[in-house]
Motif scaffolding. Structure first.
Motif: not given
Lengths: 157, 581
Positions: A41, A43-45, A48, A51, A58-59, A62, A73, B182, B575, B581
């Motif tokens: 998956y 992840s946000r990291e 980022q 991005a 990042e938006s 995403y 995600t 995000a 950020y 995550g």
């Protein structure tokens, strides 16, 4: 320059993917696809880091990751059950199959079992209308499903 | 330019080749209804409200995006067109809360106006399929209400293309599509600068400012409170629009009268602390220039800009002037100098700002902004919120007499006024810095090179031997360009003014809706008209500022100044919340 150097991140693997695509925003889909393969998956990291490297906020990354149903995600189960929600499967009783899966696993579409084994999702047409109702579990396909048969299949995993 | 002839509803008009049907129809005197379209932005053709018939075309065409060709025959008002527009609108409405009476944009909503214009009189489609979402009230300045959103994407365009912030974007798919930060997190957990440009272009109430009107009403009704109000330079040239006046009117006197009728105990002017900012910032610049300080020095009046640099260029914070913004300087002085002078306990002084800005709501809540031990500023009203309060009070703005600001914070100069337009802080600073450094009178106070709506402006000023190169940017996309030059070591400027919003504060996120670039230009003209009409044009000639230094502050950059009028910044990073995550 990578934004974060958290040692839990798959940075070397991700760097290799990003290097391959030479920071091109046009390659975002390919980058996301390969990045997801690292641990299943995005992840946000990871979003980022992508991005930063691709030079897109990042938006937006995403947004792309959540537009396509094959991108995740959040962590998913080891087995992803994708049940077809298209009309032919619907007519042939997909609702009963879905109800049987929901009852067997005690999850709804979009959810993952607490043991992390199964994730249940809808999919659009799998091209298996000849054997409707149909589903996939990871890369395996199953057709001519009934409530009883789907219970057996799940228990065999 | 090649011209083509097209026929719109039987009238032939000539327009440049490549014009849209929308533009051609306008020339024929027909205003085709639009919703997602915005005159300053790229065409998105999302909403399909502007469809028209083009003879020979298989389907209806979107007038906002379809270019004309020579000989094209366009019909904008056939039964098929009217029906298609209405159905498209009704489908949008089927997923929109039928909550107009309780809505912050009631009677100021483009969707509502269209429903009226296209003759929607009943809700035919009761198929609300979109899942409901909670409001996001996480930020100090803005409220997001995804249920009201019609997905026109104007906010996305202004956030990404104009401001280069990119805090929100379309996410998810189909009926689940939302405009969101995000990760689907709260707006406060991403690098949003709270400039509110999104709220300015939103056609509905999907994003709007946090309401401060109730707390201001409460303070005004509290006999214990001594409620003082300050008005930002840009308000006097925009508040009239809230009452249907043409953009570009200078209504300073009516604004003062209106505030007095609302019940404020003292009506003061942020222009006063704008003048004070010039004295402090001008001396800070001279100090950096002569003593080898960090250059270029960048202005610090614009809280959206400050949050931007804290998020996106945190390693360059020492380029910022340490001066607080005029709003915060005002608050700090109101609760110290003014409190002492008037013999009022600062805890009973309630400071309200009228600002063209949403980010000022964030700024006043910054923990370091409480020089007296109390928050410098207690409430910030946008121009729109002031309009709302005046309407609630039944004050007929256009009928008001012109009144004067109160002493001592009402004595101001033209230099303070022009803070409201991009380039104004720079021009005001140059008027003072030139005279302080050269000890000579400026031949002309007008620095026309730094005026106007253009994104980046440059000028060079000769301070009798010392050449100073300055730059002015408005809109954060332009600020980013200058910051990247600094980063690459290619910026040979000594002094930079940056304003977060396009055109400067006159185009701020808290200004009347609509605010377009055309309207911005009219407000800018009005600002310079107000400047030219004042007897004093230079901050250092402001007698009340002189008195303030004599009675209280001592000297520019002195100990008291540092305590009350200067601040520090926070490295936030891109950020801000360590995400999970």
């Amino acid at each position: 320059m990578l934004a974060k150097t958290d040692c839990s991140l798959p940075t070397p693997k991700l760097s290799a993917i990003l290097d391959k695509y030479k920071k091109s925003p046009g390659s975002l889909l390919e980058i996301l696809r390969e990045a997801q393969a690292i641990n299943g998956y995005l992840s946000r990291e990871i979003l980022q880091l992508i991005a930063e490297e691709v030079g897109v906020p990042e938006s937006k990354v995403y947004g792309v990751a959540t537009f396509y149903s094959l991108f995740k995600t959040a962590p998913t189960g080891r087995y992803i059950i994708r049940i077809c929600e298209s009309a032919p499967c619907h007519i042939r009783g997909a609702q009963d199959v879905l109800a049987a899966i929901e009852k067997t696993l005690a999850i709804k579409p979009g959810e993952t079992t607490p043991d992390g084994k199964f994730t249940l999702e809808f999919t659009s047409c799998l091209g298996l209308c000849g054997v409707a109702p149909a589903m996939m579990i990871n890369d395996q396909v199953f057709g001519n499903l009934t409530g009883d048969r789907v219970r057996e299949i799940i228990n065999s995993f | 330019m090649e011209m083509v002839k097209v026929t719109v509803d039987g009238q032939t008009v000539e327009v440049p080749n490549g014009s849209t049907i929308l533009a051609a129809a306008k020339k024929a005197g027909i205003k085709i209804p639009t919703l997602c379209y915005h005159e300053d932005f790229n065409v998105k053709a999302m909403c399909r409200i502007c469809v028209v018939e083009v003879v020979g075309a298989r389907t209806l065409q979107a007038a906002c995006s379809q270019p004309v060709s020579d000989g094209m025959v366009i019909i904008t008002n056939s039964p098929a067109v009217r029906q298609a527009r209405k159905i498209n609108l009704e489908l949008l409405l089927s997923n929109h809360p039928q909550d107009c009476l309780n809505c912050v944009r009631n009677q100021r909503c483009e969707l509502q106006a269209l429903a009226d214009q296209l003759g929607v009189q009943q809700q035919r489609f009761h198929t609300k399929t979109r899942p409901e979402s909670p409001k996001d009230e996480s930020t100090a300045a803005l409220v997001r209400d995804p249920d009201k959103c019609i997905l026109c994407r104007r906010c996305v365009e202004v956030c990404h293309e104009v401001q280069s912030v990119g805090a929100i974007a379309p996410g998810n798919r189909g009926i689940n599509t939302q405009i969101l930060p995000a990760g689907g997190v709260d707006l406060n957990d991403v690098a949003c600068v709270q400039c509110g440009q999104c709220s300015l272009v939103c056609p509905v109430a999907a994003i709007y400012e946090q309401d401060h009107t109730e707390r201001v009403w409460a303070a005004l009704a509290d006999p214990e409170k001594h409620v003082v109000v300050q008005t930002a330079p840009a308000i006097r040239v925009s508040i009239g629009e809230e009452f249907g006046m043409e953009p570009g009117q200078v209504t300073t006197g009516q604004l003062v009268a209106a505030l007095r009728r609302l019940g404020f105990d003292r009506v003061f002017d942020t222009d006063f602390t704008a003048d004070l900012t010039i004295i402090e910032e001008g001396h800070e610049f001279i100090d950096r220039l002569t003593n080898g300080g960090v250059l270029p020095m960048i202005t610090s009046c614009s809280p959206g800009w400050i949050k931007f640099i804290e998020h996106f260029y945190p390693e360059y914070l020492d380029h910022l002037s340490t001066c607080k913004s005029p709003q915060q300087m005002f608050g700090a002085l109101a609760k110290t100098y003014y409190a002492e002078k008037a013999g009022i306990d600062p805890k009973n002084i309630y400071v309200v700002s009228i600002m063209p800005c949403t980010a000022k709501k964030f700024e006043c809540g910054r923990p370091e902004m409480s020089a007296s031990g109390y928050p410098d500023v207690d409430a910030v009203l946008t121009t729109r919120e002031l309009g709302k309060m005046l309407r609630q009070a039944g004050i007929v703005f256009s009928e008001l007499p012109e009144e004067e600001y109160d002493d001592p914070f009402g004595i101001t100069t033209g230099a303070g006024v022009i803070f409201g337009a991009s380039g104004g802080v720079m021009e005001a600073a140059l008027r003072t810095v030139y005279e302080v450094v050269t000890k000579e009178t400026l031949p002309s106070v007008d620095f026309n090179a730094v005026r106007g709506i253009e994104g980046i402006k440059e000028a060079e000023v000769d301070l009798k031997g010392t050449k100073v190169k300055v730059a002015v940017a408005n809109g954060l996309g332009n600020a980013r360009k200058l910051m990247d030059l600094i980063k690459e070591g290619k910026a040979d400027y000594q002094f930079i003014e940056i304003m977060c919003c396009p055109g400067g504060c006159i185009g701020g996120g808290g200004q009347p809706i609509p605010t377009t670039n055309e309207i911005r230009k009219k407000r800018i003209e009005a600002i310079y008209k107000a400047d030219a009409g004042l007897p004093l044009r230079k901050s250092h000639e402001n007698p009340a500022v002189k008195t303030l230094y004599e009675e209280y502050l001592g000297k520019p950059l002195g100990e008291k100044s540092h305590q009350l009028l200067h601040t520090h910044y926070t490295k936030r990073g891109k950020y801000p919340e360590k995400s999970v995550g």
